[in-house]
Design a protein around this motif. Structure first.
Motif, PDB file in Angstrom:
ATOM      1  N   LEU A  62     -71.488  62.380 -54.502  1.00  0.00           N
ATOM      2  CA  LEU A  62     -71.500  61.031 -55.079  1.00  0.00           C
ATOM      3  C   LEU A  62     -71.302  61.079 -56.584  1.00  0.00           C
ATOM      4  O   LEU A  62     -71.520  62.125 -57.217  1.00  0.00           O
ATOM      5  N   LEU A  63     -70.897  59.946 -57.116  1.00  0.00           N
ATOM      6  CA  LEU A  63     -70.692  59.821 -58.556  1.00  0.00           C
ATOM      7  C   LEU A  63     -71.090  58.415 -58.983  1.00  0.00           C
ATOM      8  O   LEU A  63     -71.107  57.487 -58.169  1.00  0.00           O
ATOM      9  N   VAL A  64     -71.433  58.252 -60.249  1.00  0.00           N
ATOM     10  CA  VAL A  64     -71.683  56.918 -60.775  1.00  0.00           C
ATOM     11  C   VAL A  64     -70.766  56.679 -61.966  1.00  0.00           C
ATOM     12  O   VAL A  64     -70.358  57.613 -62.664  1.00  0.00           O
ATOM     13  N   LEU A  65     -70.443  55.412 -62.176  1.00  0.00           N
ATOM     14  CA  LEU A  65     -69.514  55.017 -63.227  1.00  0.00           C
ATOM     15  C   LEU A  65     -70.055  53.811 -63.971  1.00  0.00           C
ATOM     16  O   LEU A  65     -70.709  52.954 -63.374  1.00  0.00           O
ATOM     17  N   ASP A  66     -69.794  53.737 -65.254  1.00  0.00           N
ATOM     18  CA  ASP A  66     -69.941  52.497 -66.014  1.00  0.00           C
ATOM     19  C   ASP A  66     -68.799  52.495 -67.018  1.00  0.00           C
ATOM     20  O   ASP A  66     -68.935  52.979 -68.137  1.00  0.00           O
ATOM     21  N   VAL A  67     -67.678  51.978 -66.553  1.00  0.00           N
ATOM     22  CA  VAL A  67     -66.417  52.120 -67.287  1.00  0.00           C
ATOM     23  C   VAL A  67     -66.020  50.773 -67.885  1.00  0.00           C
ATOM     24  O   VAL A  67     -65.968  49.767 -67.172  1.00  0.00           O
ATOM     25  N   PRO A  68     -65.753  50.741 -69.198  1.00  0.00           N
ATOM     26  CA  PRO A  68     -65.254  49.491 -69.786  1.00  0.00           C
ATOM     27  C   PRO A  68     -63.839  49.193 -69.290  1.00  0.00           C
ATOM     28  O   PRO A  68     -63.019  50.098 -69.167  1.00  0.00           O
ATOM     29  N   ILE A 113     -54.588  54.253 -58.201  1.00  0.00           N
ATOM     30  CA  ILE A 113     -55.144  54.892 -57.005  1.00  0.00           C
ATOM     31  C   ILE A 113     -55.805  53.845 -56.110  1.00  0.00           C
ATOM     32  O   ILE A 113     -56.219  52.786 -56.572  1.00  0.00           O
ATOM     33  N   LYS A 114     -55.874  54.183 -54.835  1.00  0.00           N
ATOM     34  CA  LYS A 114     -56.645  53.379 -53.889  1.00  0.00           C
ATOM     35  C   LYS A 114     -57.796  54.253 -53.420  1.00  0.00           C
ATOM     36  O   LYS A 114     -57.573  55.407 -53.011  1.00  0.00           O
ATOM     37  N   VAL A 115     -58.995  53.724 -53.500  1.00  0.00           N
ATOM     38  CA  VAL A 115     -60.207  54.509 -53.266  1.00  0.00           C
ATOM     39  C   VAL A 115     -61.007  53.926 -52.107  1.00  0.00           C
ATOM     40  O   VAL A 115     -61.106  52.707 -51.968  1.00  0.00           O
ATOM     41  N   ARG A 116     -61.556  54.802 -51.300  1.00  0.00           N
ATOM     42  CA  ARG A 116     -62.525  54.386 -50.284  1.00  0.00           C
ATOM     43  C   ARG A 116     -63.828  55.124 -50.564  1.00  0.00           C
ATOM     44  O   ARG A 116     -63.814  56.326 -50.884  1.00  0.00           O
ATOM     45  N   ALA A 117     -64.936  54.436 -50.437  1.00  0.00           N
ATOM     46  CA  ALA A 117     -66.242  55.060 -50.669  1.00  0.00           C
ATOM     47  C   ALA A 117     -67.305  54.231 -49.976  1.00  0.00           C
ATOM     48  O   ALA A 117     -67.008  53.177 -49.401  1.00  0.00           O
ATOM     49  N   LYS A 118     -68.539  54.715 -50.033  1.00  0.00           N
ATOM     50  CA  LYS A 118     -69.678  53.921 -49.592  1.00  0.00           C
ATOM     51  C   LYS A 118     -70.517  53.581 -50.811  1.00  0.00           C
ATOM     52  O   LYS A 118     -70.501  54.308 -51.811  1.00  0.00           O
ATOM     53  N   ASN A 119     -71.261  52.484 -50.727  1.00  0.00           N
ATOM     54  CA  ASN A 119     -72.207  52.167 -51.796  1.00  0.00           C
ATOM     55  C   ASN A 119     -73.560  52.810 -51.472  1.00  0.00           C
ATOM     56  O   ASN A 119     -73.684  53.535 -50.485  1.00  0.00           O
ATOM     57  N   GLU A 120     -74.566  52.532 -52.311  1.00  0.00           N
ATOM     58  CA  GLU A 120     -75.839  53.238 -52.118  1.00  0.00           C
ATOM     59  C   GLU A 120     -76.571  52.794 -50.860  1.00  0.00           C
ATOM     60  O   GLU A 120     -77.494  53.467 -50.403  1.00  0.00           O
ATOM     61  N   ASP A 130     -56.517  51.184 -61.805  1.00  0.00           N
ATOM     62  CA  ASP A 130     -55.470  51.771 -62.643  1.00  0.00           C
ATOM     63  C   ASP A 130     -56.066  52.054 -64.017  1.00  0.00           C
ATOM     64  O   ASP A 130     -57.254  51.819 -64.258  1.00  0.00           O
ATOM     65  N   GLY A 131     -55.227  52.578 -64.921  1.00  0.00           N
ATOM     66  CA  GLY A 131     -55.668  52.812 -66.289  1.00  0.00           C
ATOM     67  C   GLY A 131     -56.882  53.723 -66.367  1.00  0.00           C
ATOM     68  O   GLY A 131     -57.003  54.702 -65.640  1.00  0.00           O
ATOM     69  N   PHE A 132     -57.809  53.345 -67.244  1.00  0.00           N
ATOM     70  CA  PHE A 132     -58.933  54.221 -67.556  1.00  0.00           C
ATOM     71  C   PHE A 132     -59.907  54.353 -66.380  1.00  0.00           C
ATOM     72  O   PHE A 132     -60.480  55.424 -66.152  1.00  0.00           O
ATOM     73  N   LEU A 133     -60.087  53.266 -65.624  1.00  0.00           N
ATOM     74  CA  LEU A 133     -60.974  53.350 -64.459  1.00  0.00           C
ATOM     75  C   LEU A 133     -60.438  54.358 -63.444  1.00  0.00           C
ATOM     76  O   LEU A 133     -61.183  55.184 -62.910  1.00  0.00           O
ATOM     77  N   SER A 134     -59.129  54.307 -63.213  1.00  0.00           N
ATOM     78  CA  SER A 134     -58.497  55.261 -62.300  1.00  0.00           C
ATOM     79  C   SER A 134     -58.710  56.694 -62.788  1.00  0.00           C
ATOM     80  O   SER A 134     -59.063  57.595 -62.010  1.00  0.00           O
ATOM     81  N   ARG A 135     -58.545  56.889 -64.091  1.00  0.00           N
ATOM     82  CA  ARG A 135     -58.754  58.214 -64.683  1.00  0.00           C
ATOM     83  C   ARG A 135     -60.194  58.684 -64.478  1.00  0.00           C
ATOM     84  O   ARG A 135     -60.455  59.829 -64.105  1.00  0.00           O
ATOM     85  N   VAL A 137     -62.401  57.750 -62.197  1.00  0.00           N
ATOM     86  CA  VAL A 137     -62.679  58.067 -60.787  1.00  0.00           C
ATOM     87  C   VAL A 137     -62.113  59.451 -60.453  1.00  0.00           C
ATOM     88  O   VAL A 137     -62.793  60.284 -59.827  1.00  0.00           O
ATOM     89  N   GLN A 138     -60.882  59.717 -60.877  1.00  0.00           N
ATOM     90  CA  GLN A 138     -60.257  61.006 -60.558  1.00  0.00           C
ATOM     91  C   GLN A 138     -61.017  62.168 -61.208  1.00  0.00           C
ATOM     92  O   GLN A 138     -61.222  63.213 -60.589  1.00  0.00           O
ATOM     93  N   HIS A 139     -61.456  61.969 -62.465  1.00  0.00           N
ATOM     94  CA  HIS A 139     -62.207  63.019 -63.161  1.00  0.00           C
ATOM     95  C   HIS A 139     -63.512  63.330 -62.431  1.00  0.00           C
ATOM     96  O   HIS A 139     -63.826  64.497 -62.173  1.00  0.00           O
ATOM     97  N   GLU A 140     -64.256  62.261 -62.085  1.00  0.00           N
ATOM     98  CA  GLU A 140     -65.560  62.486 -61.438  1.00  0.00           C
ATOM     99  C   GLU A 140     -65.387  63.017 -60.020  1.00  0.00           C
ATOM    100  O   GLU A 140     -66.178  63.844 -59.560  1.00  0.00           O
ATOM    101  N   LEU A 141     -64.361  62.548 -59.326  1.00  0.00           N
ATOM    102  CA  LEU A 141     -64.137  63.026 -57.956  1.00  0.00           C
ATOM    103  C   LEU A 141     -63.768  64.510 -57.971  1.00  0.00           C
ATOM    104  O   LEU A 141     -64.176  65.266 -57.069  1.00  0.00           O
ATOM    105  N   ASP A 142     -63.026  64.937 -58.971  1.00  0.00           N
ATOM    106  CA  ASP A 142     -62.741  66.369 -59.124  1.00  0.00           C
ATOM    107  C   ASP A 142     -64.041  67.183 -59.135  1.00  0.00           C
ATOM    108  O   ASP A 142     -64.125  68.252 -58.523  1.00  0.00           O
ATOM    109  N   HIS A 143     -65.052  66.682 -59.873  1.00  0.00           N
ATOM    110  CA  HIS A 143     -66.340  67.388 -59.953  1.00  0.00           C
ATOM    111  C   HIS A 143     -66.920  67.656 -58.558  1.00  0.00           C
ATOM    112  O   HIS A 143     -67.591  68.660 -58.344  1.00  0.00           O
TER     113      HIS A 143
END
Ligand code: ZN
Length: 177
Positions: A62-68, A113-120, A130-135, A137-143
């Motif tokens: 899992l990952l968490v985000l707070d992206v402007p 990107i198109k993303v599928r996930a579950k919430n908590e 797209d843009g920074f949010l897409s970046r 998600v990809q960075h954290e998903l790599d982790h």
């Protein structure tokens, strides 16, 4: 839960947990909520816009985000067992990582990107980014797959960072937790 709460602290480059593959989350109870809360805490303490579970020492997927966002809003939320269903285009941009203090480098990633996930709560969601949010998600998903942003850089850039990377590893082993 694989790790007790007091072991959930920011992990820096060189910590072996950052190279491990995570396990799908199956239990959506209180322990998961505690882990998510701790991830938010560490992310905000370090003024990050995203953090993945291995960065606090957990092997859960899992990952968490707070992206402007460009429209002035923000994308705040947790993605459990996330996967990228589709990707399109390329974007270049600067990235940092909480596990690599002081390093910012250009990384090429997919644009949309198109993303599928579950919430908590374990409910399914799908969204496009797209843009920074897409970046982000990809960075954290790599982790979650043990992949770090230095792996996405050119060999030349990585070589130029060698000294800084060694310093981070030294700092990691010198800091008592
Ligand atoms: Zn990172």
């Amino acid at each position: 839960m694989d790790t007790s709460l007091d072991q959930l602290y920011l992990r820096l480059y060189g910590d072996p947990v950052l190279r491990e593959r995570t396990k799908e989350v199956e239990a959506f109870g209180e322990p998961l909520k505690d882990l998510i809360q701790r991830m938010y805490e560490v992310m905000y303490e370090e003024e990050g816009v995203g953090i993945a579970a291995p960065q606090v020492g957990s092997r859960q997927r899992l990952l968490v985000l707070d992206v402007p966002l460009e429209d002035g809003g923000e994308f705040r939320g947790v993605l459990v067992n996330p996967e990228i269903l589709e990707e399109e285009g390329k974007q270049k941009g600067e990235e940092g990582c909480l596990s690599f203090p002081g390093i910012r480098e250009e990384v090429t990633r997919a644009d949309r990107i198109k993303v599928r996930a579950k919430n908590e709560a374990g409910e399914d969601m799908e969204f496009q980014a797209d843009g920074f949010l897409s970046r982000a998600v990809q960075h954290e998903l790599d982790h979650l797959n043990g992949v770090l942003f230095i792996d996405r850089m050119s060999p030349i850039r990585r070589r130029l960072l060698a000294k800084k990377l060694r310093q981070i590893q030294q700092e990691r082993t010198a800091t008592p937790q």
